[in-house]
Motif scaffolding. Sequence first.
Motif, PDB file in Angstrom:
ATOM      1  N   ARG A   1      -5.626 -17.547  41.125  1.00  0.00           N
ATOM      2  CA  ARG A   1      -5.588 -18.533  40.050  1.00  0.00           C
ATOM      3  C   ARG A   1      -4.164 -18.996  39.792  1.00  0.00           C
ATOM      4  O   ARG A   1      -3.883 -20.183  39.714  1.00  0.00           O
ATOM      5  N   ASN A   2      -3.237 -18.051  39.693  1.00  0.00           N
ATOM      6  CA  ASN A   2      -1.836 -18.403  39.434  1.00  0.00           C
ATOM      7  C   ASN A   2      -1.268 -19.253  40.567  1.00  0.00           C
ATOM      8  O   ASN A   2      -0.540 -20.217  40.311  1.00  0.00           O
TER       9      ASN A   2
ATOM     10  N   ASP B   1     -10.696 -24.262  31.396  1.00  0.00           N
ATOM     11  CA  ASP B   1      -9.768 -23.784  30.355  1.00  0.00           C
ATOM     12  C   ASP B   1      -8.590 -23.014  30.945  1.00  0.00           C
ATOM     13  O   ASP B   1      -7.559 -22.880  30.304  1.00  0.00           O
ATOM     14  N   TYR B   2      -8.738 -22.492  32.145  1.00  0.00           N
ATOM     15  CA  TYR B   2      -7.714 -21.637  32.754  1.00  0.00           C
ATOM     16  C   TYR B   2      -7.036 -22.301  33.952  1.00  0.00           C
ATOM     17  O   TYR B   2      -6.443 -21.636  34.779  1.00  0.00           O
ATOM     18  N   GLN B   3      -7.097 -23.620  34.019  1.00  0.00           N
ATOM     19  CA  GLN B   3      -6.503 -24.323  35.146  1.00  0.00           C
ATOM     20  C   GLN B   3      -5.125 -24.876  34.837  1.00  0.00           C
ATOM     21  O   GLN B   3      -4.590 -25.678  35.594  1.00  0.00           O
TER      22      GLN B   3
ATOM     23  N   LYS C   1      -5.216 -10.430  30.610  1.00  0.00           N
ATOM     24  CA  LYS C   1      -5.376 -11.285  29.431  1.00  0.00           C
ATOM     25  C   LYS C   1      -6.460 -12.338  29.617  1.00  0.00           C
ATOM     26  O   LYS C   1      -7.038 -12.777  28.647  1.00  0.00           O
ATOM     27  N   ALA C   2      -6.702 -12.742  30.825  1.00  0.00           N
ATOM     28  CA  ALA C   2      -7.755 -13.730  31.077  1.00  0.00           C
ATOM     29  C   ALA C   2      -9.069 -12.992  31.342  1.00  0.00           C
ATOM     30  O   ALA C   2      -9.056 -11.875  31.830  1.00  0.00           O
TER      31      ALA C   2
ATOM     32  N   THR D   1      -1.643 -15.976  31.779  1.00  0.00           N
ATOM     33  CA  THR D   1      -1.523 -15.773  33.212  1.00  0.00           C
ATOM     34  C   THR D   1      -1.244 -14.313  33.540  1.00  0.00           C
ATOM     35  O   THR D   1      -1.316 -13.907  34.679  1.00  0.00           O
TER      36      THR D   1
ATOM     37  N   ARG E   1      -2.738 -21.380  29.446  1.00  0.00           N
ATOM     38  CA  ARG E   1      -3.624 -20.233  29.223  1.00  0.00           C
ATOM     39  C   ARG E   1      -2.954 -18.964  29.727  1.00  0.00           C
ATOM     40  O   ARG E   1      -2.008 -19.021  30.494  1.00  0.00           O
TER      41      ARG E   1
ATOM     42  N   ALA F   1      -6.841 -13.114  39.768  1.00  0.00           N
ATOM     43  CA  ALA F   1      -5.827 -13.653  38.863  1.00  0.00           C
ATOM     44  C   ALA F   1      -4.646 -14.216  39.652  1.00  0.00           C
ATOM     45  O   ALA F   1      -4.082 -15.257  39.291  1.00  0.00           O
TER      46      ALA F   1
ATOM     47  N   ILE G   1     -12.476 -21.045  38.971  1.00  0.00           N
ATOM     48  CA  ILE G   1     -11.670 -20.879  37.767  1.00  0.00           C
ATOM     49  C   ILE G   1     -12.170 -21.871  36.712  1.00  0.00           C
ATOM     50  O   ILE G   1     -12.229 -23.072  36.977  1.00  0.00           O
TER      51      ILE G   1
END
Length: 67
Positions: A24-25, A50-52, A62-63, A58, A56, A21, A47
Amino acid sequence: MLGKEETKKERWAAVLYKLHATVRNIGVLLSPLLPATATEIIRQARIPSDYQTLERPTAFGKAPAFA
């Protein structure tokens, strides 16, 4: 060691999830400054599209877990 003990598998999964996560952030937040680098980080971390973006979730937990 964390990964070798059977009783700590849940903890190991949580550590890896939070690491993913965070990566990703970092990729999403770098995108305006270093678009090519951010794209590569997101690609290598697999990733979903949808989560880029920041639209969405963070926050940790939650993801969904990404494979």
